[in-house]
Scaffold this motif. Sequence first.
Motif, PDB file in Angstrom:
ATOM      1  N   ALA A 155       0.908  -1.212   0.077  1.00  0.00           N
ATOM      2  CA  ALA A 155       0.114  -0.011  -0.010  1.00  0.00           C
ATOM      3  C   ALA A 155       0.852   1.313  -0.004  1.00  0.00           C
ATOM      4  CB  ALA A 155      -0.868   0.029   1.315  1.00  0.00           C
ATOM      5  N   LEU A 156       1.944   1.047   0.749  1.00  0.00           N
ATOM      6  CA  LEU A 156       2.934   2.345   0.814  1.00  0.00           C
ATOM      7  C   LEU A 156       3.574   2.615  -0.566  1.00  0.00           C
ATOM      8  CD1 LEU A 156       4.518   4.645   2.097  1.00  0.00           C
ATOM      9  CD2 LEU A 156       6.107   2.526   3.016  1.00  0.00           C
ATOM     10  N   LEU A 157       3.935   1.547  -1.194  1.00  0.00           N
ATOM     11  CA  LEU A 157       4.682   1.482  -2.564  1.00  0.00           C
ATOM     12  C   LEU A 157       3.597   2.177  -3.677  1.00  0.00           C
ATOM     13  CD1 LEU A 157       6.702  -1.577  -2.550  1.00  0.00           C
ATOM     14  CD2 LEU A 157       7.462   0.567  -2.494  1.00  0.00           C
ATOM     15  N   THR A 163       5.391  23.463   0.609  1.00  0.00           N
ATOM     16  CA  THR A 163       4.730  21.920   0.577  1.00  0.00           C
ATOM     17  C   THR A 163       5.520  21.186  -0.338  1.00  0.00           C
ATOM     18  OG1 THR A 163       3.309  22.445  -1.262  1.00  0.00           O
ATOM     19  CG2 THR A 163       2.548  23.038   0.969  1.00  0.00           C
ATOM     20  N   SER A 164       6.219  21.690  -1.270  1.00  0.00           N
ATOM     21  CA  SER A 164       7.059  20.885  -2.374  1.00  0.00           C
ATOM     22  C   SER A 164       8.385  20.644  -1.348  1.00  0.00           C
ATOM     23  CB  SER A 164       7.685  21.518  -3.465  1.00  0.00           C
ATOM     24  OG  SER A 164       6.580  21.954  -4.232  1.00  0.00           O
ATOM     25  N   ALA A 165       8.680  21.320  -0.713  1.00  0.00           N
ATOM     26  CA  ALA A 165       9.953  20.936   0.360  1.00  0.00           C
ATOM     27  C   ALA A 165       9.466  19.647   1.357  1.00  0.00           C
ATOM     28  CB  ALA A 165      10.378  22.102   1.242  1.00  0.00           C
ATOM     29  N   VAL A 166       8.260  19.788   1.656  1.00  0.00           N
ATOM     30  CA  VAL A 166       7.764  18.787   2.684  1.00  0.00           C
ATOM     31  C   VAL A 166       7.582  17.514   1.894  1.00  0.00           C
ATOM     32  CG1 VAL A 166       5.786  18.181   4.209  1.00  0.00           C
ATOM     33  CG2 VAL A 166       6.792  20.412   4.409  1.00  0.00           C
ATOM     34  N   ILE A 167       6.958  17.516   0.707  1.00  0.00           N
ATOM     35  CA  ILE A 167       6.886  16.312  -0.161  1.00  0.00           C
ATOM     36  C   ILE A 167       8.087  15.720  -0.483  1.00  0.00           C
ATOM     37  CG2 ILE A 167       5.805  15.590  -2.216  1.00  0.00           C
ATOM     38  CD1 ILE A 167       3.653  16.162  -0.555  1.00  0.00           C
ATOM     39  N   GLY A 168       9.276  16.519  -0.863  1.00  0.00           N
ATOM     40  CA  GLY A 168      10.444  15.921  -0.822  1.00  0.00           C
ATOM     41  C   GLY A 168      11.133  15.349   0.226  1.00  0.00           C
ATOM     42  N   THR A 169      10.830  15.832   1.346  1.00  0.00           N
ATOM     43  CA  THR A 169      10.972  15.298   2.663  1.00  0.00           C
ATOM     44  C   THR A 169      10.673  13.844   2.764  1.00  0.00           C
ATOM     45  OG1 THR A 169      11.418  17.435   3.685  1.00  0.00           O
ATOM     46  CG2 THR A 169      11.369  15.592   5.018  1.00  0.00           C
ATOM     47  N   TYR A 170       9.224  13.641   2.156  1.00  0.00           N
ATOM     48  CA  TYR A 170       8.567  12.302   2.487  1.00  0.00           C
ATOM     49  C   TYR A 170       9.218  11.480   1.353  1.00  0.00           C
ATOM     50  CZ  TYR A 170       4.630  14.886   4.712  1.00  0.00           C
ATOM     51  OH  TYR A 170       3.782  15.465   5.569  1.00  0.00           O
ATOM     52  N   LEU A 171       9.643  11.834   0.284  1.00  0.00           N
ATOM     53  CA  LEU A 171      10.136  11.176  -0.612  1.00  0.00           C
ATOM     54  C   LEU A 171      11.499  10.405  -0.002  1.00  0.00           C
ATOM     55  CD1 LEU A 171      10.291   9.898  -3.428  1.00  0.00           C
ATOM     56  CD2 LEU A 171      11.277  12.021  -4.307  1.00  0.00           C
ATOM     57  N   SER A 172      12.468  11.433   0.309  1.00  0.00           N
ATOM     58  CA  SER A 172      13.577  10.882   1.057  1.00  0.00           C
ATOM     59  C   SER A 172      13.286   9.982   2.276  1.00  0.00           C
ATOM     60  CB  SER A 172      14.384  12.073   1.713  1.00  0.00           C
ATOM     61  OG  SER A 172      14.773  13.029   0.561  1.00  0.00           O
ATOM     62  N   SER A 173      12.494  10.097   3.001  1.00  0.00           N
ATOM     63  CA  SER A 173      12.043   9.009   4.306  1.00  0.00           C
ATOM     64  C   SER A 173      11.656   7.703   3.714  1.00  0.00           C
ATOM     65  CB  SER A 173      11.050   9.649   4.895  1.00  0.00           C
ATOM     66  OG  SER A 173      11.611  10.756   5.581  1.00  0.00           O
ATOM     67  N   ALA A 174      10.860   7.883   2.430  1.00  0.00           N
ATOM     68  CA  ALA A 174      10.562   6.737   1.885  1.00  0.00           C
ATOM     69  C   ALA A 174      11.415   6.049   1.309  1.00  0.00           C
ATOM     70  CB  ALA A 174       9.415   6.853   0.879  1.00  0.00           C
ATOM     71  N   LEU A 175      12.200   6.672   0.790  1.00  0.00           N
ATOM     72  CA  LEU A 175      13.587   5.998   0.188  1.00  0.00           C
ATOM     73  C   LEU A 175      14.184   5.259   1.244  1.00  0.00           C
ATOM     74  CD1 LEU A 175      15.065   8.626  -2.429  1.00  0.00           C
ATOM     75  CD2 LEU A 175      14.327   6.008  -2.699  1.00  0.00           C
ATOM     76  N   HIS A 188      -5.123   2.384  13.372  1.00  0.00           N
ATOM     77  CA  HIS A 188      -6.478   2.946  13.479  1.00  0.00           C
ATOM     78  C   HIS A 188      -6.527   4.110  12.284  1.00  0.00           C
ATOM     79  CE1 HIS A 188     -10.548   3.886  14.571  1.00  0.00           C
ATOM     80  NE2 HIS A 188     -10.284   5.268  14.909  1.00  0.00           N
ATOM     81  N   ASN A 189      -5.641   5.108  12.309  1.00  0.00           N
ATOM     82  CA  ASN A 189      -5.485   6.315  11.326  1.00  0.00           C
ATOM     83  C   ASN A 189      -5.097   5.789  10.049  1.00  0.00           C
ATOM     84  OD1 ASN A 189      -5.737   9.268  12.664  1.00  0.00           O
ATOM     85  ND2 ASN A 189      -5.253   7.638  14.260  1.00  0.00           N
ATOM     86  N   ALA A 190      -4.347   4.825   9.909  1.00  0.00           N
ATOM     87  CA  ALA A 190      -3.765   4.432   8.656  1.00  0.00           C
ATOM     88  C   ALA A 190      -5.065   3.562   7.765  1.00  0.00           C
ATOM     89  CB  ALA A 190      -2.541   3.435   8.550  1.00  0.00           C
ATOM     90  N   GLY A 206       0.522  13.055   0.021  1.00  0.00           N
ATOM     91  CA  GLY A 206       1.990  13.120   0.719  1.00  0.00           C
ATOM     92  C   GLY A 206       1.315  12.607   2.204  1.00  0.00           C
ATOM     93  N   GLY A 207       0.065  13.267   2.797  1.00  0.00           N
ATOM     94  CA  GLY A 207      -0.257  12.501   4.000  1.00  0.00           C
ATOM     95  C   GLY A 207      -0.736  11.140   4.151  1.00  0.00           C
ATOM     96  N   GLY A 208      -1.066  10.547   3.025  1.00  0.00           N
ATOM     97  CA  GLY A 208      -1.257   9.224   2.888  1.00  0.00           C
ATOM     98  C   GLY A 208       0.119   8.203   2.898  1.00  0.00           C
ATOM     99  N   VAL A 209       1.141   8.978   2.402  1.00  0.00           N
ATOM    100  CA  VAL A 209       2.346   8.068   2.474  1.00  0.00           C
ATOM    101  C   VAL A 209       2.850   8.192   3.616  1.00  0.00           C
ATOM    102  CG1 VAL A 209       4.748   8.410   1.436  1.00  0.00           C
ATOM    103  CG2 VAL A 209       2.887   8.810  -0.187  1.00  0.00           C
ATOM    104  N   SER A 210       2.855   9.353   4.211  1.00  0.00           N
ATOM    105  CA  SER A 210       3.421   9.637   5.620  1.00  0.00           C
ATOM    106  C   SER A 210       2.768   8.598   6.812  1.00  0.00           C
ATOM    107  CB  SER A 210       3.125  11.024   6.104  1.00  0.00           C
ATOM    108  OG  SER A 210       3.766  11.178   7.374  1.00  0.00           O
TER     109      SER A 210
END
Length: 564
Positions: A45-47, A72-84, A455-457, A548-552
């Motif tokens: 689901a994360l992928l 918000t782009s900077a935040v989305i980029g941070t999510y991308l790095s964390s997902a990596l 529960h939140n996921a 991005g919130g869903g990914v997080s």
Amino acid sequence: MFGTNRLLIWLLLASSLALAKEQQPLQDDREKPLPSKSNPDTLPALLDALDVLQANYFEVWQGIWPKAIDWTSAVIGTYLSSALITLSTSYPALSSSKIADNTVNKYFSNLIGAYFGQDAFALRQEAYDDMLWVVLGWLESIKFIHEHSSLHYGTDNESRLAGPWYGEQWVPAFAHRARIFFDMASQGWDTSLCNGGMIWNPNLVPYKNAITNELYIAASISMYLYFPGDDNTSPFGVTTPPTLMIVDGPGRPHHPKYLAAAIEAYKWLGDSNMTDAKGLYVDGYHISGWSRERPKNGSNTRCDARNEMVYTYNQGVLLSGQRGLYQATGARSYLEDGHQLVSDVIAATGWDLKRGKVLEEDKPGHRLGKWRGLGRSGIMEEACDAEGYCSQDGQTFKGIFFHHLTLFCERLPDHLVLPGELFLSKGENDIPGGPREVQKWHDENCARYGPWIKHNARAALSTLDAEGKFGMWWGAPPHSTAEPDVNVELPSKAVDYRNLGVPHEWKNKRRYARETNEDDVHEDDNEGKIRIRDLNDRGRGRTVETQGGGVSVLRAMWELVDTR
């Protein structure tokens, strides 16, 4: 000149992709993590969420998320790095190492593109919090590069001969941008008003708010822990604030000025009376009567006009700063403060942390329970969710909270970065109980949050549409044919700046909430009323920020629940 720079960018990207293809890991018998225990579908689901984020919202040729704004782009980029980072540590859970390598290299190339696509010049003119999101984003990218390189390369003689992972070549560029933006943002530290603290925006009347100060704490301690040094003196000359120690040269790892800044800012925030009766951080303080025209000796300098508005992200960013301060000092009190904050946040969503379930006062099976301050029925919400008036800013907040909760609850390191320059404690043996005891205590506390995260996921997953896009209101009743009558009472003296003003003063609040695409509504022939088919299509609908919130939240589920 523009054409030459564009050609250089694409040559660099092409060389990186070529190296990625040639420099595959040289072994497949890597240490396998524990398999998922609670939900084997979380990683897929994360992928999927990550794929939708990048395939639908990211333009490779521009290196941007076109519909996002700078911060918000900077935040989305941070999510991308964390997902990596998550992908790098989850190779054995994927079908093959080649698929894992290909996925990591694909998204890492997106990250490189985002470095060049980021409008660094425009961000220089924006508020201090905008600058600090940039700092955290590129430090997270550096963390990924180092972790991926150490985990998959250089572990045997053949790998050492081949050299480090090719991604290491991007560390100096990422580090330079992080340092430049930290130095610029540091100009916001001000002692002439409120006895300290960061000013939000240098171009507006003084406002000392929670998010800018929390970001400054998190960025300062992250610079201390993760900044690898920078010998690049271009392109901007930025004067170091007098409150920080002067650095010899552009920057070096573990410089005590960053730790000193984090400690000073944390103390100021703790003394600022920025939390409400529920233990939640309010938005911030104005200085009443302040005017540029008045002489300094005749103006009020106290933070005395508090905005009582509460947002989810104001409860999240501080968590990674608290964890970092523990890692740098060995002071368990920082973690204790963090766990108290998380407990207060969870209670404000209507979740019974002791029993691991929704509060008994909310009827079983009734998802629209009583508003508790940050949600209802155990599901985190913004105040703007239920009526669909969230702005682009507000749509980003819940993802930020879960990102920093994940950072806070990652397993503590065995070895701490203790600065002999600032503390009497010289080693880990001086920590009461030792780091192992703190690790155990920290893990036990974080484990209590697992059912709430799950529960939140699940609530977030319930908002997925046919294209795999996440909605904003995770607690929305599914398949509703009418807008629910949900009452959200804002605190007295709360001004919802981030979501278009004060909701109860709007004349067309419900009209705005119903603005949507024609495909998302239908007209009832009997009553002539417009009814909403999907409550998550109101207002701005599904966006790069809600994705991005869903990914997080899914990453939090995988890292803190499934693999523990």
